[in-house]
Write a protein that holds these residues in place. Structure first.
Motif, PDB file in Angstrom:
ATOM      1  N   ASP A 185       7.390 -83.380  53.784  1.00  0.00           N
ATOM      2  CA  ASP A 185       6.036 -82.988  53.369  1.00  0.00           C
ATOM      3  C   ASP A 185       5.372 -82.076  54.401  1.00  0.00           C
ATOM      4  O   ASP A 185       4.432 -81.343  54.072  1.00  0.00           O
ATOM      5  CB  ASP A 185       5.158 -84.227  53.162  1.00  0.00           C
ATOM      6  N   LEU A 186       5.840 -82.135  55.644  1.00  0.00           N
ATOM      7  CA  LEU A 186       5.277 -81.270  56.683  1.00  0.00           C
ATOM      8  C   LEU A 186       5.576 -79.801  56.416  1.00  0.00           C
ATOM      9  O   LEU A 186       4.894 -78.920  56.958  1.00  0.00           O
ATOM     10  CB  LEU A 186       5.842 -81.649  58.057  1.00  0.00           C
ATOM     11  N   TRP A 187       6.595 -79.530  55.617  1.00  0.00           N
ATOM     12  CA  TRP A 187       7.019 -78.144  55.405  1.00  0.00           C
ATOM     13  C   TRP A 187       6.422 -77.533  54.148  1.00  0.00           C
ATOM     14  O   TRP A 187       6.791 -76.413  53.777  1.00  0.00           O
ATOM     15  CB  TRP A 187       8.544 -78.062  55.348  1.00  0.00           C
ATOM     16  N   LYS A 188       5.486 -78.213  53.504  1.00  0.00           N
ATOM     17  CA  LYS A 188       4.866 -77.669  52.295  1.00  0.00           C
ATOM     18  C   LYS A 188       3.852 -76.582  52.655  1.00  0.00           C
ATOM     19  O   LYS A 188       3.289 -76.553  53.749  1.00  0.00           O
ATOM     20  CB  LYS A 188       4.201 -78.793  51.498  1.00  0.00           C
ATOM     21  N   ASP A 189       3.619 -75.694  51.697  1.00  0.00           N
ATOM     22  CA  ASP A 189       2.811 -74.493  51.958  1.00  0.00           C
ATOM     23  C   ASP A 189       1.380 -74.805  52.378  1.00  0.00           C
ATOM     24  O   ASP A 189       0.778 -74.049  53.151  1.00  0.00           O
ATOM     25  CB  ASP A 189       2.792 -73.602  50.711  1.00  0.00           C
ATOM     26  N   ASP A 190       0.809 -75.905  51.886  1.00  0.00           N
ATOM     27  CA  ASP A 190      -0.587 -76.188  52.235  1.00  0.00           C
ATOM     28  C   ASP A 190      -0.756 -76.628  53.682  1.00  0.00           C
ATOM     29  O   ASP A 190      -1.891 -76.808  54.152  1.00  0.00           O
ATOM     30  CB  ASP A 190      -1.202 -77.225  51.289  1.00  0.00           C
ATOM     31  N   LEU A 191       0.346 -76.792  54.408  1.00  0.00           N
ATOM     32  CA  LEU A 191       0.271 -77.146  55.831  1.00  0.00           C
ATOM     33  C   LEU A 191       0.743 -76.009  56.738  1.00  0.00           C
ATOM     34  O   LEU A 191       0.885 -76.212  57.943  1.00  0.00           O
ATOM     35  CB  LEU A 191       1.103 -78.397  56.109  1.00  0.00           C
ATOM     36  N   ARG A 192       0.951 -74.832  56.176  1.00  0.00           N
ATOM     37  CA  ARG A 192       1.449 -73.740  57.002  1.00  0.00           C
ATOM     38  C   ARG A 192       0.461 -73.424  58.130  1.00  0.00           C
ATOM     39  O   ARG A 192      -0.722 -73.191  57.904  1.00  0.00           O
ATOM     40  CB  ARG A 192       1.682 -72.484  56.165  1.00  0.00           C
ATOM     41  N   GLY A 193       0.983 -73.459  59.351  1.00  0.00           N
ATOM     42  CA  GLY A 193       0.148 -73.182  60.519  1.00  0.00           C
ATOM     43  C   GLY A 193      -0.754 -74.321  60.925  1.00  0.00           C
ATOM     44  O   GLY A 193      -1.553 -74.180  61.856  1.00  0.00           O
ATOM     45  N   ARG A 194      -0.617 -75.471  60.268  1.00  0.00           N
ATOM     46  CA  ARG A 194      -1.507 -76.609  60.561  1.00  0.00           C
ATOM     47  C   ARG A 194      -0.712 -77.839  60.974  1.00  0.00           C
ATOM     48  O   ARG A 194      -1.211 -78.957  60.905  1.00  0.00           O
ATOM     49  CB  ARG A 194      -2.378 -76.950  59.336  1.00  0.00           C
ATOM     50  N   VAL A 195       0.545 -77.645  61.417  1.00  0.00           N
ATOM     51  CA  VAL A 195       1.432 -78.733  61.817  1.00  0.00           C
ATOM     52  C   VAL A 195       1.796 -78.570  63.288  1.00  0.00           C
ATOM     53  O   VAL A 195       2.037 -77.457  63.754  1.00  0.00           O
ATOM     54  CB  VAL A 195       2.737 -78.724  60.982  1.00  0.00           C
ATOM     55  N   THR A 196       1.848 -79.680  64.024  1.00  0.00           N
ATOM     56  CA  THR A 196       2.383 -79.649  65.382  1.00  0.00           C
ATOM     57  C   THR A 196       3.522 -80.658  65.506  1.00  0.00           C
ATOM     58  O   THR A 196       3.530 -81.691  64.834  1.00  0.00           O
ATOM     59  CB  THR A 196       1.315 -79.968  66.450  1.00  0.00           C
ATOM     60  N   LEU A 197       4.481 -80.324  66.359  1.00  0.00           N
ATOM     61  CA  LEU A 197       5.563 -81.229  66.717  1.00  0.00           C
ATOM     62  C   LEU A 197       5.507 -81.487  68.212  1.00  0.00           C
ATOM     63  O   LEU A 197       4.944 -80.691  68.967  1.00  0.00           O
ATOM     64  CB  LEU A 197       6.927 -80.625  66.359  1.00  0.00           C
ATOM     65  N   LEU A 198       6.104 -82.582  68.643  1.00  0.00           N
ATOM     66  CA  LEU A 198       6.147 -82.898  70.062  1.00  0.00           C
ATOM     67  C   LEU A 198       7.109 -81.960  70.778  1.00  0.00           C
ATOM     68  O   LEU A 198       8.166 -81.603  70.254  1.00  0.00           O
ATOM     69  CB  LEU A 198       6.554 -84.348  70.269  1.00  0.00           C
ATOM     70  N   ALA A 199       6.753 -81.569  71.993  1.00  0.00           N
ATOM     71  CA  ALA A 199       7.542 -80.598  72.743  1.00  0.00           C
ATOM     72  C   ALA A 199       8.771 -81.216  73.404  1.00  0.00           C
ATOM     73  O   ALA A 199       9.762 -80.523  73.634  1.00  0.00           O
ATOM     74  CB  ALA A 199       6.669 -79.913  73.804  1.00  0.00           C
ATOM     75  N   GLY A 200       8.713 -82.480  73.739  1.00  0.00           N
ATOM     76  CA  GLY A 200       9.826 -83.114  74.439  1.00  0.00           C
ATOM     77  C   GLY A 200      10.979 -83.423  73.509  1.00  0.00           C
ATOM     78  O   GLY A 200      10.798 -84.044  72.454  1.00  0.00           O
TER      79      GLY A 200
END
Length: 393
Positions: free
Chosen positions: A189-204
């Motif tokens: 669900d994180l990859w859906k269009d309504d979240l484009r540019g509004r998702v963060t993932l952990l760097a580690g």
């Protein structure tokens, strides 16, 4: 209750720093830093010197409401046993602490510490290097009885012979339900269009990889190189697409709270604190699963007070003591029996914690949790290089 500052300190990024340090110790197939079992123990002074030197992270134990220098559970332990505890909040980063005590351990010297708390992925290195002692479970009946079954058999330490969880947690997804306008139930669900540019993932890498693999249906207790590269390809594609706003440390908390980010890979303990101020924030364990992790207690080689340290560990596995700690730190409690203690409390806030699935996961959530196989030294250098190229470290 603890504040969000604790989480910002709790999990040091497991990138090239520690990998490089470990490679320097074990390069070219030689293991000069490895300590054999016969060389790990020394004379135990516990009987004549009733003390313990305990190194932990900042803000990771209960404190007195009126005197921040007092720690009620440690004070109660001293009164009961006569064992005093020198408590040092000296661990601010896994890699940094590794560098601080590794010279002593590789040279078969005392660290000056009887008990340390580090993240399980770092515990794996200490176990591999033979830098920590096996505990006497016969002297720890409460650990044997009360340790959560989900935490008993990590890949790096079968049977938890060298480690005991201090606190646990879940790496899942936090999102703003009201602003997003829909549920998140799957990692995809994180990859859906309504979240484009509004998702963060952990760097580690150590913090991020397991959940992302689980989103592809991988059993993270036995993931393979193919699983890793498939995950890397997926994340790289989402970066190029512009789906991922950035990779973060604990600063995702600020982004979620402000609304700049609508969904983030997140730690369960953070969300409990965020929800107190922003009830629109929700935490989800995706249907494909999420990673269960711990920061664990370990006894370094040549500790002067091993028996006293084992006794302190066992004390924290008494349900009443575990409940006091859980009420303050708000992470997944490794002692399920503490739930009944909190539920019977006359204090409404403490009683409410017994029903919080982010402190005591319910059966449905527990079925979706797993402890990831750790990244081996042989894998780490190459995998960290690939991951860091994407993250931009």
């Amino acid at each position: 209750m603890a504040d969000l500052a604790r989480r910002a300190l709790l999990r040091g990024v497991g990138g090239i720093g520690a990998a490089g340090a470990l490679a320097a110790l074990t390069g070219c197939g030689v293991r000069p830093a490895y300590v054999t079992a016969a060389d790990r123990t020394g004379p135990d002074r516990s009987a004549r010197d009733r003390s313990v030197d305990f190194a932990n992270w900042p803000l990771y134990i209960d404190v007195d409401d009126h005197d921040k220098q007092r720690r009620p559970t440690l004070d109660a332990f001293r009164r009961r046993t006569g064992i005093s505890v020198t408590y040092n909040e000296e661990i601010n980063d896994n890699d940094e602490f590794f560098g601080k005590i590794s010279p002593a351990l590789m040279n078969h010297q005392r660290t000056g510490r009887d008990l340390i708390v580090i993240s399980d992925w770092m515990c794996a290195r200490f176990v591999r290097l033979g830098w920590v002692q096996e505990m006497d479970r016969a002297a720890q009946p409460h650990v044997a009885k009360n340790l959560d079954p989900l935490l008993r058999t990590p890949h790096f330490d079968p049977g938890r012979k060298h480690s005991v969880p201090w606190q646990s947690g879940i790496t899942g997804i936090a999102y703003n339900r009201r602003k997003l306008g829909r549920e998140i139930r799957h990692t995809s669900d994180l990859w859906k269009d309504d979240l484009r540019g509004r998702v963060t993932l952990l760097a580690g890498l150590d913090e991020a990889f397991a959940l992302l693999m689980q989103g592809d249906g991988v059993d993270i207790t036995r993931w393979t190189a193919d699983d890793f590269h498939r995950m890397i390809d997926r994340v790289r594609a989402q970066v190029h697409k512009g789906q991922i706003r950035r990779f973060t440390g604990n600063d995702y908390i600020k982004d979620l709270d402000s609304g700049d980010v609508l969904a983030a890979q997140a730690y369960s303990g953070d969300v409990i604190q965020l929800q107190a101020d922003n009830p629109d924030i929700e935490f989800v364990v995706p249907e494909e699963g999420a990673e269960l992790w711990a920061e664990s207690l370990m006894i370094p080689n040549l500790a002067d007070h091993k028996r006293n340290a084992e006794r302190l560990i066992d004390y924290y596995y008494e349900p009443e003591v575990a409940a006091d700690l859980a009420a303050w730190v708000n992470y997944v409690c490794p002692v399920p029996a503490a739930r009944d203690v909190l539920a019977s409390s006359k204090d409404k806030d403490r009683a409410a914690l017994a029903e919080d699935p982010l402190v005591f996961p319910d059966d449905a959530m527990r079925r979706r949790l797993a402890i990831a196989r750790d990244i081996s030294p042989r894998e780490r250098t190459a995998y960290a290089k690939e991951w860091d190229a994407i993250v931009g470290l």
